[in-house]
Design a protein around this motif. Structure first.
Motif, PDB file in Angstrom:
ATOM      1  N   ALA A 333      80.211  -8.854 -31.955  1.00 25.32           N
ATOM      2  CA  ALA A 333      80.865  -9.100 -33.239  1.00 25.32           C
ATOM      3  C   ALA A 333      80.064 -10.103 -34.065  1.00 25.32           C
ATOM      4  CB  ALA A 333      82.287  -9.612 -33.020  1.00 25.32           C
ATOM      5  N   GLU A 334      79.517 -11.112 -33.380  1.00 25.52           N
ATOM      6  CA  GLU A 334      78.695 -12.111 -34.067  1.00 25.52           C
ATOM      7  C   GLU A 334      77.438 -11.481 -34.661  1.00 25.52           C
ATOM      8  OE1 GLU A 334      75.814 -15.787 -32.741  1.00 25.52           O
ATOM      9  OE2 GLU A 334      77.709 -15.557 -31.659  1.00 25.52           O
ATOM     10  N   LEU A 335      76.787 -10.597 -33.908  1.00 26.20           N
ATOM     11  CA  LEU A 335      75.613  -9.900 -34.429  1.00 26.20           C
ATOM     12  C   LEU A 335      75.971  -9.062 -35.650  1.00 26.20           C
ATOM     13  CD1 LEU A 335      73.782  -8.572 -31.217  1.00 26.20           C
ATOM     14  CD2 LEU A 335      73.108 -10.490 -32.675  1.00 26.20           C
ATOM     15  N   THR A 336      77.138  -8.433 -35.603  1.00 27.85           N
ATOM     16  CA  THR A 336      77.588  -7.609 -36.731  1.00 27.85           C
ATOM     17  C   THR A 336      77.810  -8.461 -37.972  1.00 27.85           C
ATOM     18  OG1 THR A 336      78.677  -6.108 -35.164  1.00 27.85           O
ATOM     19  CG2 THR A 336      79.331  -5.940 -37.476  1.00 27.85           C
ATOM     20  N   ILE A 337      78.445  -9.592 -37.786  1.00 30.82           N
ATOM     21  CA  ILE A 337      78.716 -10.489 -38.916  1.00 30.82           C
ATOM     22  C   ILE A 337      77.417 -11.027 -39.500  1.00 30.82           C
ATOM     23  CG2 ILE A 337      79.702 -12.738 -39.500  1.00 30.82           C
ATOM     24  CD1 ILE A 337      81.948 -12.051 -37.458  1.00 30.82           C
ATOM     25  N   LYS A 338      76.476 -11.396 -38.637  1.00 27.09           N
ATOM     26  CA  LYS A 338      75.173 -11.887 -39.114  1.00 27.09           C
ATOM     27  C   LYS A 338      74.442 -10.799 -39.905  1.00 27.09           C
ATOM     28  CE  LYS A 338      74.156 -15.419 -35.615  1.00 27.09           C
ATOM     29  NZ  LYS A 338      73.258 -15.809 -34.490  1.00 27.09           N
ATOM     30  N   ALA A 339      74.511  -9.568 -39.426  1.00 33.59           N
ATOM     31  CA  ALA A 339      73.848  -8.463 -40.116  1.00 33.59           C
ATOM     32  C   ALA A 339      74.482  -8.218 -41.484  1.00 33.59           C
ATOM     33  CB  ALA A 339      73.916  -7.201 -39.269  1.00 33.59           C
ATOM     34  N   LEU A 340      75.818  -8.281 -41.547  1.00 36.98           N
ATOM     35  CA  LEU A 340      76.498  -8.104 -42.835  1.00 36.98           C
ATOM     36  C   LEU A 340      76.125  -9.223 -43.804  1.00 36.98           C
ATOM     37  CD1 LEU A 340      80.045  -7.011 -41.567  1.00 36.98           C
ATOM     38  CD2 LEU A 340      78.448  -5.602 -42.889  1.00 36.98           C
ATOM     39  N   ASN A 341      76.036 -10.447 -43.301  1.00 36.11           N
ATOM     40  CA  ASN A 341      75.626 -11.572 -44.148  1.00 36.11           C
ATOM     41  C   ASN A 341      74.203 -11.387 -44.657  1.00 36.11           C
ATOM     42  OD1 ASN A 341      77.985 -13.087 -44.141  1.00 36.11           O
ATOM     43  ND2 ASN A 341      77.468 -14.093 -42.203  1.00 36.11           N
ATOM     44  N   GLU A 342      73.327 -10.893 -43.784  1.00 37.36           N
ATOM     45  CA  GLU A 342      71.943 -10.670 -44.198  1.00 37.36           C
ATOM     46  C   GLU A 342      71.863  -9.582 -45.261  1.00 37.36           C
ATOM     47  OE1 GLU A 342      67.600  -9.675 -42.151  1.00 37.36           O
ATOM     48  OE2 GLU A 342      69.276 -10.367 -40.910  1.00 37.36           O
ATOM     49  N   CYS A 343      72.825  -8.674 -45.223  1.00 39.63           N
ATOM     50  CA  CYS A 343      72.892  -7.606 -46.236  1.00 39.63           C
ATOM     51  C   CYS A 343      73.623  -8.076 -47.497  1.00 39.63           C
ATOM     52  CB  CYS A 343      73.607  -6.385 -45.671  1.00 39.63           C
ATOM     53  SG  CYS A 343      72.748  -5.575 -44.319  1.00 39.63           S
ATOM     54  N   HIS A 344      73.994  -9.368 -47.520  1.00 42.79           N
ATOM     55  CA  HIS A 344      74.690  -9.970 -48.666  1.00 42.79           C
ATOM     56  C   HIS A 344      76.051  -9.328 -48.912  1.00 42.79           C
ATOM     57  CE1 HIS A 344      70.905 -11.982 -49.451  1.00 42.79           C
ATOM     58  NE2 HIS A 344      70.292 -10.796 -49.494  1.00 42.79           N
ATOM     59  N   LYS A 345      76.745  -9.022 -47.806  1.00 42.17           N
ATOM     60  CA  LYS A 345      78.076  -8.438 -47.901  1.00 42.17           C
ATOM     61  C   LYS A 345      79.137  -9.529 -47.785  1.00 42.17           C
ATOM     62  CE  LYS A 345      76.348  -4.183 -47.662  1.00 42.17           C
ATOM     63  NZ  LYS A 345      76.432  -3.184 -48.734  1.00 42.17           N
ATOM     64  N   THR A 346      80.200  -9.388 -48.525  1.00 44.84           N
ATOM     65  CA  THR A 346      81.356 -10.267 -48.368  1.00 44.84           C
ATOM     66  C   THR A 346      82.199  -9.715 -47.227  1.00 44.84           C
ATOM     67  OG1 THR A 346      81.359 -10.764 -50.737  1.00 44.84           O
ATOM     68  CG2 THR A 346      83.382 -11.249 -49.492  1.00 44.84           C
TER      69      THR A 346
END
Length: 466
Positions: A333-346
């Motif tokens: 889940a942490e990897l997923t959240i980091k990836a979404l942040n890197e994609c500039h997703k809210t």
């Protein structure tokens, strides 16, 4: 010290074998060897018709035994009577064998020469073994079985359970004595659901009995259905321990590579590349990181830790391995959240599609799937999560796991794809086509590294794997 077997002990062993042979003959049990194989006149009752019991029932029927398949679940028995494979591992034709009687009537057990108990043995909320199903099954069997019956337990248990739990329950319910009126053995299940190459007939069967005569009889029984042969364990406790040791070893090794991946990720080093490089050495063991779900690896170590603790020993390494592997869903889940942040997703506006909900590839079994824990953590951040799995029952997923699922695979409108269970169907995804359907700047979290990173990044994904 040298142990000498006295004439008295020899005579005792001979009486034991004679008594067992007499009781068996009273039940009419025979193994008749023919040119075509073995023709059996014995009746085998399998108690518990799940992922372990049903293949056993089918296997014995195919080897010309008369088989009674007993289960307390009326819906399971009704479906089997209607010719439906309830496990998805066999076939409808396999369960339609005329030599199998499916029943919820415990009175049928009295016709059996051999009763094989294959019921669940989960752990409770305190990570303690729950043998209530074994005790309940033994009480039912004991109340119906006749003299001369041999009862074999296949459920996973801690060493000592057959003698401490199974035998007393059988004796109390039957008013018979183990070793003189009826006999017991233990043979841990080893077949792998969803693996056609490692079914009942293909894997060496470990067998044990309460004495030498029972051991040889149980060995002969299983040799008639297991092409790979049997291994005679020197005691019931050895056979009980071997099953939990097999899966505890896997838990330890997977925990190491999971922790290794977490450490290397923080060092910005490609963990999969490290394992591939290390794997070029002849004595490096090939284990891969990932979610550790199912009914064996996440459960069996607790049987050893529980039994060890009763004797005053704390197996720290086993406990630590369990802790590491139980932390992986949060890490995914942490990897997923980091990836979404890197994609500039809210995060609260993000939508994630989870591919694969079963606990392992090639099966539809959602029980003990760790994908649920990943989804629960993502939802804590208000991320919208949906799932898709070509093997699972959608209604069961919605009801049991609380995950909304797609009826057909569609990537439209999602910000990220989380490949949790790498079914073979997902390994051929056209990543460019998938990326074109997703929202701009998508993420791909490939838990087991089933897909290649280079094609994913070329297609425009922010790529992450454990």
């Amino acid at each position: 010290m040298t142990t000498t077997i006295t004439d008295t002990e020899n005579r005792a062993d001979e009486r034991e074998r004679d008594r067992y042979a007499l009781r068996s003959s009273e039940r009419g049990t025979t193994f008749e060897h023919t040119e075509d194989g073995v023709a059996q006149t014995a009746t085998v009752c399998v108690v518990g018709l799940g992922y372990v019991g049903l293949p056993l029932a089918v296997g014995f029927a195919r080897s010309n035994y008369r088989v009674i398949g007993y289960d307390v679940d009326e819906s399971t028995v009704e479906r089997l009577r209607a010719g439906t494979d309830t496990t998805g591992d066999l076939s409808d034709e396999a369960v339609q064998d005329d030599d199998i009687t499916y029943t919820t009537d415990a009175a049928e057990i009295r016709d059996a020469d051999y009763v094989i108990i294959a019921v669940p043995t989960p752990i409770d909320g305190d990570e303690q073994p729950d043998l209530s199903y074994v005790e309940s099954a033994a009480t039912t069997v004991g109340s119906k079985m006749g003299p001369g019956t041999t009862v074999v337990l296949e459920s996973t248990v801690y060493p000592g359970s057959t003698r401490e739990v199974l035998v007393p329950a059988l004796e109390d319910a039957s008013d018979l004595a183990a070793g003189s009126d009826f006999f017991v053995g233990y043979s841990p299940e080893r077949a792998t659901p969803g693996d056609e190459e490692h079914g009942l007939a293909d894997v060496v069967k470990v067998v044990s009995g309460q004495n030498e005569a029972v051991l040889e009889d149980v060995a002969s029984l299983y040799e008639s259905v297991v092409d790979a042969g049997v291994h005679r364990a020197p005691s019931i406790e050895v056979a009980e321990a071997c099953k939990v040791v097999e899966n505890t070893q896997r838990d330890l090794n997977i925990a190491f590579v999971n922790e290794l991946s977490m450490a290397l990720e923080r060092l910005d080093v490609d963990g999969q590349a490290v394992l591939e490089a290390a794997g070029t050495k002849w004595n490096f063991h090939d284990y891969r990181p990932g979610l550790v779900g199912g009914h064996c690896i996440p459960v069996d170590p607790y049987f050893l830790t529980y039994r060890s603790a009763r004797e005053g020993f704390d197996p720290e390494l086993m406990r630590t391995s369990r802790k590491v592997n139980e932390s992986v869903p949060d890490y995914v889940a942490e990897l997923t959240i980091k990836a979404l942040n890197e994609c500039h997703k809210t995060l609260r506006d993000s939508r994630v599609l989870v591919l694969g909900l079963a606990y392992k590839p090639g099966v539809g079994d959602i029980r003990s799937s760790k994908v649920t824990d990943v989804v629960d953590t993502l939802r804590e951040y208000d991320i919208d999560v949906k799932g898709f799995d070509p093997f699972t029952d959608d209604d069961a997923v919605r009801e049991s796991l609380g995950i909304d699922v797609q009826d057909r695979l569609s990537f439209e409108g999602f910000d990220a794809v989380l490949l949790a269970t790498p079914h073979a169907e997902f390994e051929q995804l056209d990543l460019e086509a998938v990326a074109s359907q997703l929202a701009a700047d998508p993420a791909l979290i490939d838990v087991t590294g089933a897909l290649e990173e280079a094609p994913a990044t070329e297609a425009g994904f922010v790529y992450r794997r454990v």
